[in-house]
Design a protein around this motif. Structure first.
Motif, PDB file in Angstrom:
ATOM      1  N   HIS A  62       0.833  -1.198   0.000  1.00  0.00           N
ATOM      2  CA  HIS A  62       0.000   0.000   0.000  1.00  0.00           C
ATOM      3  C   HIS A  62       0.871   1.254   0.000  1.00  0.00           C
ATOM      4  CE1 HIS A  62      -3.419  -2.512   1.908  1.00  0.00           C
ATOM      5  NE2 HIS A  62      -3.530  -2.475   0.600  1.00  0.00           N
ATOM      6  N   MET A  64       3.010   3.972  -1.544  1.00  0.00           N
ATOM      7  CA  MET A  64       3.076   4.573  -2.870  1.00  0.00           C
ATOM      8  C   MET A  64       4.509   5.000  -3.180  1.00  0.00           C
ATOM      9  SD  MET A  64       0.015   4.535  -4.182  1.00  0.00           S
ATOM     10  CE  MET A  64      -0.419   3.007  -3.363  1.00  0.00           C
ATOM     11  N   TRP A  68       3.896  10.269  -4.408  1.00  0.00           N
ATOM     12  CA  TRP A  68       2.515   9.842  -4.639  1.00  0.00           C
ATOM     13  C   TRP A  68       1.815   9.686  -3.294  1.00  0.00           C
ATOM     14  CZ3 TRP A  68       0.138   7.848  -9.311  1.00  0.00           C
ATOM     15  CH2 TRP A  68       0.928   8.024 -10.445  1.00  0.00           C
ATOM     16  N   SER A  70      -2.168   8.320  -1.612  1.00  0.00           N
ATOM     17  CA  SER A  70      -3.404   7.592  -1.897  1.00  0.00           C
ATOM     18  C   SER A  70      -4.412   7.923  -0.814  1.00  0.00           C
ATOM     19  CB  SER A  70      -3.121   6.088  -1.906  1.00  0.00           C
ATOM     20  OG  SER A  70      -4.321   5.361  -1.997  1.00  0.00           O
ATOM     21  N   ASN A  72      -8.211   6.872   0.312  1.00  0.00           N
ATOM     22  CA  ASN A  72      -9.254   5.878   0.075  1.00  0.00           C
ATOM     23  C   ASN A  72     -10.470   6.231   0.906  1.00  0.00           C
ATOM     24  OD1 ASN A  72      -7.713   3.777  -1.572  1.00  0.00           O
ATOM     25  ND2 ASN A  72      -6.358   4.244   0.131  1.00  0.00           N
ATOM     26  N   TRP A  86      -6.028   1.403  -2.875  1.00  0.00           N
ATOM     27  CA  TRP A  86      -5.090   1.428  -3.989  1.00  0.00           C
ATOM     28  C   TRP A  86      -3.843   0.649  -3.582  1.00  0.00           C
ATOM     29  CZ3 TRP A  86      -6.057   2.831  -8.807  1.00  0.00           C
ATOM     30  CH2 TRP A  86      -7.100   3.709  -9.055  1.00  0.00           C
ATOM     31  N   LEU A 112      -0.399  -0.157 -10.449  1.00  0.00           N
ATOM     32  CA  LEU A 112      -1.261   0.372  -9.396  1.00  0.00           C
ATOM     33  C   LEU A 112      -2.678  -0.131  -9.664  1.00  0.00           C
ATOM     34  CD1 LEU A 112      -1.431   2.308  -6.949  1.00  0.00           C
ATOM     35  CD2 LEU A 112      -1.921   4.141  -8.595  1.00  0.00           C
TER      36      LEU A 112
END
Length: 123
Positions: A62, A64, A68, A70, A72, A86, A112
């Motif tokens: 998980h 990144m 980056w 993420s 959720n 992701w 991804l």
């Protein structure tokens, strides 16, 4: 779209919303102006061994890539922990989890993925 001359960063956002039996895969993201601004193939992240899936070796995370993030929203409790959000996955291992159209994946190395169907298979 031209960046302002004094710009020092860029933020790209995308989102995916899916119901049961849908998955989204992303690989080889590249943003180019007069030179490459972003080039990400997801191959330089450290992968983990399985939690719930019947997959050998290191194949998911998980975490990144650098730069980056993420976010959720709406994740339900339960389900396959590897795919609860992701996830960066080894493409060859992901296609072997269950076909469900994954044989159409042409990614190499890591990719991804957001996969609400595989996540809810154990919920």
């Amino acid at each position: 779209l031209r960046a302002p001359a004094d710009a020092t960063s860029v933020q790209l956002r995308f989102s995916a919303s899916s119901g049961n039996n849908w998955w989204v895969g992303i690989d080889n993201v590249q943003v180019v102006e007069d030179f490459v601004l972003l080039d990400e193939d997801f191959d330089n992240v450290k992968l983990n061994t399985k939690l719930d899936e019947d997959v050998d070796g290191e194949y998911w995370t998980h975490d990144m890539p650098d730069g980056w993030t993420s976010t959720n929203v709406g994740t339900t409790p339960g389900g396959v922990r590897e795919l609860s959000m992701w996830t960066v996955l080894r493409a060859d291992r992901y296609t072997g989890i269950a076909n469900q159209g994954r044989s159409n994946v042409c990614a190499k190395g890591n990719m991804l993925v957001a996969d609400s169907d595989e996540y809810d298979d154990t919920s």
